[in-house]
Design a protein around this motif. Structure first.
Motif, PDB file in Angstrom:
ATOM      1  N   UNK A   1       9.503  18.426  38.002  1.00  0.00           N
ATOM      2  CA  UNK A   1       9.704  19.217  39.213  1.00  0.00           C
ATOM      3  C   UNK A   1      11.190  19.487  39.402  1.00  0.00           C
ATOM      4  N   UNK A   2      11.507  20.728  39.778  1.00  0.00           N
ATOM      5  CA  UNK A   2      12.904  21.164  39.791  1.00  0.00           C
ATOM      6  C   UNK A   2      13.527  21.057  41.183  1.00  0.00           C
ATOM      7  N   UNK A   3      13.132  20.061  41.951  1.00  0.00           N
ATOM      8  CA  UNK A   3      13.665  19.923  43.305  1.00  0.00           C
ATOM      9  C   UNK A   3      15.182  19.780  43.297  1.00  0.00           C
ATOM     10  N   UNK A   4      15.693  19.076  42.295  1.00  0.00           N
ATOM     11  CA  UNK A   4      17.135  18.852  42.197  1.00  0.00           C
ATOM     12  C   UNK A   4      17.741  19.651  41.060  1.00  0.00           C
ATOM     13  N   UNK A   5      17.153  20.823  40.777  1.00  0.00           N
ATOM     14  CA  UNK A   5      17.605  21.566  39.609  1.00  0.00           C
ATOM     15  C   UNK A   5      18.996  22.133  39.795  1.00  0.00           C
ATOM     16  N   UNK A   6      19.299  22.634  40.964  1.00  0.00           N
ATOM     17  CA  UNK A   6      20.630  23.211  41.186  1.00  0.00           C
ATOM     18  C   UNK A   6      21.570  22.132  41.698  1.00  0.00           C
ATOM     19  N   UNK A   7      22.829  22.269  41.335  1.00  0.00           N
ATOM     20  CA  UNK A   7      23.806  21.255  41.714  1.00  0.00           C
ATOM     21  C   UNK A   7      24.553  21.633  42.987  1.00  0.00           C
ATOM     22  N   UNK A   8      24.065  22.640  43.687  1.00  0.00           N
ATOM     23  CA  UNK A   8      24.738  23.050  44.916  1.00  0.00           C
ATOM     24  C   UNK A   8      23.730  23.673  45.878  1.00  0.00           C
ATOM     25  N   UNK A   9      24.127  23.763  47.121  1.00  0.00           N
ATOM     26  CA  UNK A   9      23.333  24.398  48.176  1.00  0.00           C
ATOM     27  C   UNK A   9      24.210  25.455  48.816  1.00  0.00           C
ATOM     28  N   UNK A  10      23.658  26.641  49.033  1.00  0.00           N
ATOM     29  CA  UNK A  10      24.431  27.713  49.658  1.00  0.00           C
ATOM     30  C   UNK A  10      23.948  27.946  51.074  1.00  0.00           C
TER      31      UNK A  10
ATOM     32  N   UNK B   1      18.467  26.091  29.689  1.00  0.00           N
ATOM     33  CA  UNK B   1      19.734  25.543  29.195  1.00  0.00           C
ATOM     34  C   UNK B   1      20.913  25.960  30.046  1.00  0.00           C
ATOM     35  N   UNK B   2      22.042  25.397  29.763  1.00  0.00           N
ATOM     36  CA  UNK B   2      23.281  25.692  30.480  1.00  0.00           C
ATOM     37  C   UNK B   2      24.212  26.509  29.599  1.00  0.00           C
TER      38      UNK B   2
ATOM     39  N   UNK C   1      17.163  27.924  34.770  1.00  0.00           N
ATOM     40  CA  UNK C   1      16.215  26.905  35.225  1.00  0.00           C
ATOM     41  C   UNK C   1      14.886  27.084  34.497  1.00  0.00           C
ATOM     42  N   UNK C   2      14.421  26.078  33.732  1.00  0.00           N
ATOM     43  CA  UNK C   2      13.128  26.225  33.048  1.00  0.00           C
ATOM     44  C   UNK C   2      11.990  26.267  34.043  1.00  0.00           C
TER      45      UNK C   2
ATOM     46  N   UNK D   1      11.692  30.109  42.301  1.00  0.00           N
ATOM     47  CA  UNK D   1      11.240  31.353  41.682  1.00  0.00           C
ATOM     48  C   UNK D   1      11.329  31.232  40.167  1.00  0.00           C
ATOM     49  N   UNK D   2      10.428  31.935  39.491  1.00  0.00           N
ATOM     50  CA  UNK D   2      10.427  31.904  38.032  1.00  0.00           C
ATOM     51  C   UNK D   2      11.657  32.617  37.477  1.00  0.00           C
ATOM     52  N   UNK D   3      12.100  32.169  36.323  1.00  0.00           N
ATOM     53  CA  UNK D   3      13.218  32.775  35.578  1.00  0.00           C
ATOM     54  C   UNK D   3      14.533  32.743  36.374  1.00  0.00           C
TER      55      UNK D   3
END
Length: 656
Positions: free
Chosen positions: A198-207, A445-446, A463-464, A472-474
């Protein structure tokens, strides 16, 4: 043994039966000298067991001979001992007799050990044979079962498409690239579909978006340039849809369609079931699995949104320029969302030029510079003030339930006026649902884009897709930072649709205890949006408007150009049987050329050097040390466009 057999049978789905694929035994890229095209594990095991059996028979024969000759030697010595001979000879005979006794004792020990080994080997050999026969029966049974299930699934899909409302909903799902289906719909493929955490913490920032009037100047560190967002018109203005359409300023009329793709039946199962874990370029593939473009043309297709770089030339701020460069790097994936067919592997020495100075303002040249591994060199010059070059090696593996495609190599982009030099690498592409279900492609990947002049950086995260994610996908996210590590822009969007950027006005650590940074930003500004696909694109391999023109016949190109490749041209015209025959001829011609190069190189090359190179030297590119990456890469050495102007192609090899 059993686990391996089950794994190898977890292969590609079967769409429907076809017998035309069994005759394609050669490498798709035309060189099978280094390894066999389709290794047969069962035959190898049978051969091994047969060899062991022969060796055991040899041991048994040696055992009998040693016993026989040893007994004969002992009898001869006994006869000599009974004869009346001088005392001096008697002493020597006694020594010989003692040595013969020692030899007999040693031989008996060896014979006993060989007998024990022989009995043990024969016992285990019978066990291995029974186990092998069992595994072969289980594998055949499992293959038949999975193939039958795949055929039933295909029949169900066809039946569903023929029901009222079926084709419309199916077409809609595919045209949107939707794979966000319910768990119930995919229950039969849960074990074969790769799901990420699960990608709950996928991003390293919040806007957090704020109004422009709340804009506060961020703290400026030493050497940091504060950019006025409201004055950066070249990157900040919201572009309307019309401005994203290519402008038809060229006098040359380009084609807008190609022949529709024939509805040929094909059987993936018969080709892929024994290829798990192998390099994809070495799997024998007929043109039925291809699209009528070569890998060189697909590489050139990355330039479809070149206008982003044309705009970036006018940026006075390097961090704003980085935003457009990042959007350009993401845009190259937008053509892959529906493009599940495989491009043609270029022949060694094959080239492709895109001479579009009038309408696109650029010239592009690609050359296939290596065969194993497959590698292509690319150079682009734009009259607007930028150059791009790269050498890309495609590494790919078939994993049973998905295919991983990993482009290796650095991409360089330089703006002549400012001297800003950007370097980045491509992400990994994954083709899912190989066994059953609709094929779909994901990017993961990064990517780090570095401006080696100013040391600005952009961290992009692809984000996979995750079944359990609310994202959202892709999705693609990123942050643009300066040389001091201070973040200036947040990037967000999707690799198949659009990218936006937002200026950061304030940043702070997350208050929920998680290791995230909260960015307060101004409203997002649109950087890039994908062009709509042409009408009837679903019947034309989902080609974009640019892709439709790439294989259009053109006068004056080099005789090695992809547009002159006969099997690719026949395939585009729908004559696939003829294309397959022509493809075999080209591959055999390439194998013969390689053997000749190896023979000519043998005299002048050492043993190890000969293994590393077959003596091929690219025509328009040469190996140089990349001072920024420290790697050896092929770079353009010049001469192609001058040769085109003179219409002098005498130096080009005859590869078609």
């Amino acid at each position: 043994m059993k686990g391996r057999g089950c794994w190898e049978t977890a292969s590609v789905r079967s769409f429907c039966s076809s017998g035309c694929l069994n005759k394609f035994k050669k490498d798709d890229s035309g060189d099978d000298d280094e390894e066999p095209a389709a290794p047969a594990d069962n035959s190898e095991l049978h051969h091994t067991l047969k060899t062991l059996s022969l060796k055991l028979n040899d041991l048994s024969t040696c055992n009998d001979l040693i016993a026989k000759h040893g007994a004969a030697l002992q009898r001869s010595l006994n006869e000599l001992d009974s004869l009346k001979i001088p005392s001096e000879c008697g002493e020597k005979l006694k020594v010989v007799n003692e040595r013969a006794t020692l030899f007999r004792i040693t031989s008996n020990a060896m014979i006993n050990a060989c007998r024990d080994f022989l009995e043990l080997a024969e016992t285990h050999s019978r066990k291995w044979q029974r186990a092998l026969n069992y595994e072969q029966e289980q594998r055949v049974h499992l293959e038949e079962t999975i193939e039958q299930l795949a055929k039933q699934h295909n029949s169900l899909e066809r039946a569903f498409c023929n029901t009222p409302g079926g084709p419309a909903s199916s077409s809609k799902s595919f045209s949107e690239g939707s794979f966000l289906t319910s768990k119930g719909e995919n229950s039969e493929e849960d074990e074969d579909t790769e799901y990420f955490d699960a990608m709950e913490d996928s991003t390293s920032f919040i806007t957090v978006i704020t109004e422009a009037k709340e804009d506060r100047k961020p703290e400026s560190g030493p050497g940091t340039t504060t950019v006025d967002w409201t004055s950066a018109d070249n990157v900040c203005e919201v572009l309307d849809g019309a401005s994203f359409m290519p402008k038809d300023s060229c006098k040359v009329k380009r084609r807008v369609r190609i022949p529709d793709k024939p509805n040929y039946s094909l059987n993936l199962w018969s080709i892929m079931k024994n290829c798990i874990g192998r390099e994809l370029s070495r799997i024998p593939m007929p043109v039925n699995f291809n699209e009528p473009l070569s890998m060189l043309q697909r590489l050139t297709e990355d330039l479809e949104y070149h206008h982003l770089l044309d705009k970036a030339v006018n940026c006075t701020s390097s961090v704003e320029q980085m935003c457009l460069v990042a959007a350009f790097s993401v845009s190259s994936y937008s053509t892959t969302v529906h493009r599940i067919a495989k491009p043609f592997n270029p022949m060694l020495g094959e080239t492709f030029e895109l001479d579009r100075m009038e309408d696109m303002g650029l010239r592009s040249l690609c050359e296939q510079v290596s065969h194993h591994p497959p590698s292509a060199a690319h150079h682009v010059f734009s009259k607007h003030g930028w150059s791009l070059w790269q050498e890309i090696t495609i590494a790919s593996k078939f994993r049973g339930k998905y295919i991983s495609i990993m482009p290796l190599g650095a991409i360089h982009l330089e703006f002549q006026a400012s001297g800003n030099h950007y370097v980045w690498r491509k992400s990994t592409s994954t083709v899912h649902n190989i066994i059953v279900g609709k094929l779909w492609i994901d990017q993961s990947g990064d990517i780090e884009i570095v401006n080696h002049k100013t040391k600005d950086r952009c961290q992009l995260k692809f984000v996979p897709y995750s079944y359990f994610s609310k994202e959202a996908a892709r999705k693609v996210t990123g942050v643009v930072s300066d040389s001091q590590g201070k973040a200036h822009y947040v990037l967000s969007g999707s690799w198949d649709d659009q990218m936006e950027c937002s200026k950061i006005v304030h940043s702070s650590p997350s208050s929920d205890g998680k290791q995230k940074t909260v960015y307060q930003t101004l409203p997002a500004k649109l950087l890039w949006r994908k062009y709509p696909l042409p009408e009837n694109a679903e019947n034309m391999y989902y080609f974009s408007e640019l892709a439709l023109t790439l294989n259009e016949q053109e006068d004056g190109v080099a005789p090695t150009d992809s547009r002159l490749r006969p099997d690719q041209r026949l395939m585009e015209r729908g004559r696939w049987d003829e294309a397959n025959t022509e493809k075999q001829r080209l591959e055999e011609k390439q194998r013969l050329s390689r053997r000749r190069r190896l023979e000519s190189c043998t005299a002048g090359c050492g043993g190890e050097e000969e293994k590393e190179s077959d003596g091929y030297v690219p025509l328009w590119f040469e190996k140089r040390l990349d001072p920024l990456t420290g790697e050896m890469a092929c770079m353009y050495k010049g001469g192609y466009w001058e040769a085109k102007e003179k219409k002098d192609w005498h130096m080009c090899p005859n590869i078609f």
